[in-house]
Scaffold this motif. Structure first.
Motif, PDB file in Angstrom:
ATOM      1  N   MET A   1      37.892  45.782  52.899  1.00  0.00           N
ATOM      2  CA  MET A   1      36.817  46.113  53.555  1.00  0.00           C
ATOM      3  C   MET A   1      35.524  46.707  53.980  1.00  0.00           C
ATOM      4  O   MET A   1      35.015  46.231  53.633  1.00  0.00           O
ATOM      5  N   GLY A   2      35.918  47.977  53.367  1.00  0.00           N
ATOM      6  CA  GLY A   2      35.197  48.543  53.519  1.00  0.00           C
ATOM      7  C   GLY A   2      34.455  49.200  51.690  1.00  0.00           C
ATOM      8  O   GLY A   2      33.817  49.486  51.476  1.00  0.00           O
ATOM      9  N   SER A   3      34.805  47.944  51.266  1.00  0.00           N
ATOM     10  CA  SER A   3      33.681  48.054  49.983  1.00  0.00           C
ATOM     11  C   SER A   3      33.217  46.542  49.484  1.00  0.00           C
ATOM     12  O   SER A   3      33.737  46.328  48.936  1.00  0.00           O
ATOM     13  N   THR A   4      31.369  47.314  50.166  1.00  0.00           N
ATOM     14  CA  THR A   4      30.890  46.730  49.718  1.00  0.00           C
ATOM     15  C   THR A   4      30.292  45.452  48.384  1.00  0.00           C
ATOM     16  O   THR A   4      29.606  44.484  48.308  1.00  0.00           O
ATOM     17  N   ARG A   5      30.586  46.772  47.581  1.00  0.00           N
ATOM     18  CA  ARG A   5      30.819  46.286  46.249  1.00  0.00           C
ATOM     19  C   ARG A   5      31.169  44.962  45.432  1.00  0.00           C
ATOM     20  O   ARG A   5      30.913  44.411  44.751  1.00  0.00           O
ATOM     21  N   VAL A   6      32.329  44.684  46.438  1.00  0.00           N
ATOM     22  CA  VAL A   6      33.360  43.888  45.409  1.00  0.00           C
ATOM     23  C   VAL A   6      32.942  42.922  46.511  1.00  0.00           C
ATOM     24  O   VAL A   6      33.067  42.295  45.518  1.00  0.00           O
ATOM     25  N   ALA A   7      32.431  42.976  47.680  1.00  0.00           N
ATOM     26  CA  ALA A   7      31.770  42.237  48.688  1.00  0.00           C
ATOM     27  C   ALA A   7      30.796  41.379  47.998  1.00  0.00           C
ATOM     28  O   ALA A   7      30.555  40.165  47.252  1.00  0.00           O
ATOM     29  N   ARG A   8      30.133  42.306  47.638  1.00  0.00           N
ATOM     30  CA  ARG A   8      29.491  41.918  46.488  1.00  0.00           C
ATOM     31  C   ARG A   8      29.475  40.907  45.418  1.00  0.00           C
ATOM     32  O   ARG A   8      28.619  40.437  44.939  1.00  0.00           O
ATOM     33  N   LEU A   9      29.518  41.742  44.718  1.00  0.00           N
ATOM     34  CA  LEU A   9      30.996  40.832  43.121  1.00  0.00           C
ATOM     35  C   LEU A   9      30.687  39.921  43.130  1.00  0.00           C
ATOM     36  O   LEU A   9      30.860  38.341  43.242  1.00  0.00           O
ATOM     37  N   LEU A  10      31.847  39.316  44.650  1.00  0.00           N
ATOM     38  CA  LEU A  10      32.931  38.333  45.183  1.00  0.00           C
ATOM     39  C   LEU A  10      31.733  37.167  45.205  1.00  0.00           C
ATOM     40  O   LEU A  10      31.621  35.531  45.119  1.00  0.00           O
ATOM     41  N   LEU A  11      30.874  37.052  46.372  1.00  0.00           N
ATOM     42  CA  LEU A  11      29.852  36.736  46.879  1.00  0.00           C
ATOM     43  C   LEU A  11      28.809  36.440  46.255  1.00  0.00           C
ATOM     44  O   LEU A  11      28.089  35.252  46.023  1.00  0.00           O
ATOM     45  N   GLU A  12      28.090  36.964  45.509  1.00  0.00           N
ATOM     46  CA  GLU A  12      27.212  36.779  44.170  1.00  0.00           C
ATOM     47  C   GLU A  12      27.776  35.275  43.102  1.00  0.00           C
ATOM     48  O   GLU A  12      27.562  34.826  42.664  1.00  0.00           O
ATOM     49  N   ALA A  13      29.610  35.919  42.658  1.00  0.00           N
ATOM     50  CA  ALA A  13      29.950  34.374  41.828  1.00  0.00           C
ATOM     51  C   ALA A  13      30.240  33.561  43.208  1.00  0.00           C
ATOM     52  O   ALA A  13      31.155  32.341  42.131  1.00  0.00           O
ATOM     53  N   GLY A  14      29.818  33.221  44.288  1.00  0.00           N
ATOM     54  CA  GLY A  14      30.361  31.747  44.413  1.00  0.00           C
ATOM     55  C   GLY A  14      31.048  31.899  45.798  1.00  0.00           C
ATOM     56  O   GLY A  14      31.195  31.001  46.332  1.00  0.00           O
ATOM     57  N   ALA A  15      31.832  33.185  46.366  1.00  0.00           N
ATOM     58  CA  ALA A  15      32.458  33.452  46.912  1.00  0.00           C
ATOM     59  C   ALA A  15      32.499  31.882  48.231  1.00  0.00           C
ATOM     60  O   ALA A  15      31.271  32.464  48.549  1.00  0.00           O
ATOM     61  N   ARG A  16      33.320  31.647  49.191  1.00  0.00           N
ATOM     62  CA  ARG A  16      33.474  31.226  49.927  1.00  0.00           C
ATOM     63  C   ARG A  16      33.081  32.093  51.533  1.00  0.00           C
ATOM     64  O   ARG A  16      33.933  32.269  51.565  1.00  0.00           O
ATOM     65  N   PRO A  17      31.757  33.253  52.195  1.00  0.00           N
ATOM     66  CA  PRO A  17      31.737  33.409  53.504  1.00  0.00           C
ATOM     67  C   PRO A  17      32.928  32.914  54.269  1.00  0.00           C
ATOM     68  O   PRO A  17      33.578  34.317  55.224  1.00  0.00           O
TER      69      PRO A  17
END
Length: 122
Positions: free
Chosen positions: A43-59
């Motif tokens: 959860m503290g890895s904002t960059r990982v979150a952004r990568l997944l979300l930019e790739a279309g992960a459902r938030p």
């Protein structure tokens, strides 16, 4: 590939997440526990979150047992940057878990008032 992407996300392995996504790993592929990479990410890895979300992960995918979303988890952990990133990608601050708690409620309960205040302002 779902397990590998989820494992990389859980470890906060930005390079591994990038490589697996480039290689065609399904961004919402379930791991052996039935959870998506966004649900198990560090959860503290904002960059990982952004990568997944930019790739279309459902938030807003919710845990079947608790009803919590990644936003609940990030808020409870006090990760304001991750919370803000999730919200930018349409995570629902009004989502309620099985006990009726919103992400802001969880943040407030554990003392992350900056996170709660941000979420309450939306």
């Amino acid at each position: 590939m779902g397990d590998r992407l989820a494992s990389a996300a859980a470890a906060g392995d930005t390079a591994g997440v990038e490589e697996l996504l480039r290689g065609g790993a399904p961004v919402d592929g379930l791991n052996r526990f039935g959870r998506t990479p966004l649900q198990v990410m560090m959860m503290g890895s904002t960059r990982v979150a952004r990568l997944l979300l930019e790739a279309g992960a459902r938030p807003n995918v919710a845990d079947g047992g608790t009803g919590t979303t990644p936003l609940h988890d990030a808020a409870r952990g006090g990760f304001l940057d991750t919370v803000q990133t999730l919200v930018r990608f349409s995570a629902d601050p009004g989502a309620r878990d099985h006990w009726g708690h919103r992400p802001a409620d969880l943040a407030r309960d554990v003392g992350y008032l900056d996170v709660a205040t941000f979420l309450d302002s939306l």
